[in-house]
Design an enzyme around this catalytic site. Structure first.
Site, mmCIF file in Angstrom:
data_model
loop_
_atom_site.group_PDB
_atom_site.id
_atom_site.type_symbol
_atom_site.label_atom_id
_atom_site.label_comp_id
_atom_site.label_asym_id
_atom_site.label_seq_id
_atom_site.Cartn_x
_atom_site.Cartn_y
_atom_site.Cartn_z
ATOM 1 N N LEU A 1 0.846 -3.397 2.300
ATOM 2 C CA LEU A 1 0.519 -1.982 2.346
ATOM 3 C C LEU A 1 1.853 -1.261 2.460
ATOM 4 C CD1 LEU A 1 -2.524 -1.682 4.802
ATOM 5 C CD2 LEU A 1 -2.500 -0.997 2.399
ATOM 6 N N ASP A 2 2.052 -0.224 1.652
ATOM 7 C CA ASP A 2 3.339 0.450 1.736
ATOM 8 C C ASP A 2 3.504 1.137 3.095
ATOM 9 O OD1 ASP A 2 2.561 3.356 1.550
ATOM 10 O OD2 ASP A 2 1.791 2.721 -0.396
ATOM 11 N N LYS A 3 4.702 1.506 3.403
ATOM 12 C CA LYS A 3 5.043 2.027 4.725
ATOM 13 C C LYS A 3 4.181 3.216 5.130
ATOM 14 C CE LYS A 3 8.955 3.950 7.325
ATOM 15 N NZ LYS A 3 10.385 4.334 7.280
ATOM 16 N N ASP A 4 3.878 4.099 4.183
ATOM 17 C CA ASP A 4 3.129 5.315 4.500
ATOM 18 C C ASP A 4 1.622 5.095 4.591
ATOM 19 O OD1 ASP A 4 5.498 6.786 4.522
ATOM 20 O OD2 ASP A 4 5.400 7.108 2.355
ATOM 21 N N SER A 5 1.150 3.943 4.131
ATOM 22 C CA SER A 5 -0.283 3.660 4.145
ATOM 23 C C SER A 5 -0.687 2.943 5.431
ATOM 24 C CB SER A 5 -0.665 2.811 2.926
ATOM 25 O OG SER A 5 -0.368 3.500 1.732
#
Length: 249
Positions: free
Chosen positions: A102-106
């Site tokens: 999961l990307d950092k912002d998700s």
């Protein structure tokens, strides 16, 4: 004692994936009974195995954790510049590695396991495992937008067309989407291509495992029925999910 390939033994013991195990073996980082290991060799639980000088203890029970990754936490094991990583948040007694990112912002559901083979099977795009997300955007969700997202969108920067997927409206500015592939920042790229911007993105399900009542930063160990079903869905023998003690009754 059961004889298995060394790379599979290391993967089942939670050291690393089978592919990374092959690299370690080829690089001379693995010793078996005091001798440099060879790719393809067979071992069992009675062998003394060292990786980079550290003993590897046989793990007979597969462990899978469901973790609620909060926004701001980075899925990485090698980036020393990341402010906070998954391993900083998940304090577990055994080494576990995440399956998929999961990307950092998700935020949302991230599965972690000690079986490298299971991780590889869950991440393999050809297996078309479902992942479900709840997404909030900066614009009202229209039927036209839902139709475009479901039909597949050409992502110019990646040079690919996304697979057809299930999409439904969940609120004025939110929608649910089920993907069977894992392109880099796929949902965000798809929304951008349609003129939308993602404000928040939460993964709520991976295959048969749901986020449920977990709160950000929390994790739980899956029960044996959940783990067995996960192995079955990956086309793997559920026998591998059981402990030696459980198998021997």
């Amino acid at each position: 004692m059961e004889q298995i390939r060394l790379n599979k033994y290391l993967a089942r013991s939670g050291v690393c994936s089978r592919r990374d195990a092959d690299r370690l073996i080829a690089g001379g980082a693995v010793l078996v009974n005091g001798q440099r290991a060879e790719c393809g060799m067979q071992v069992n639980a009675e062998d003394e195995i060292l990786v980079a000088g550290k003993p590897v203890r046989p793990v007979f029970r597969s462990v899978v954790l469901a973790f609620y990754k909060p926004p701001g936490v980075t899925c990485t094991e090698r980036d020393s510049h990341a402010q906070q990583t998954v391993s900083d948040v998940v304090n577990y007694s055994r080494r576990v590695t995440y399956a998929g990112r999961l990307d950092k912002d998700s935020e949302g559901l991230l599965l972690l396991a000690n079986d490298g083979d299971l991780i590889q099977a869950m991440m393999k795009g050809a297996n078309r495992h479902e992942k479900e997300y709840l997404v909030r955007t900066d614009r009202e969700i229209s039927d036209a937008f839902l139709g475009k997202m479901a039909a597949g969108i050409y992502l110019e920067d990646l040079g690919v067309v996304t697979r057809q997927c299930e999409v439904e409206k969940a609120g004025k500015f939110t929608f649910r989407i089920i993907l069977t592939q894992g392109l880099n920042r796929q949902i965000r790229r798809m929304c951008t291509a349609c003129g939308y911007r993602v404000k928040s993105l939460k993964r709520i399900r991976v295959m048969n495992i749901k986020l449920g009542n977990l709160k950000p930063g929390e994790y739980r160990e899956l029960d044996r029925a959940e783990v067995t079903e996960l192995y079955r869905a990956c086309g793997m023998d559920s026998f591998a999910a059981e402990s030696k003690e459980e198998r021997n009754g």
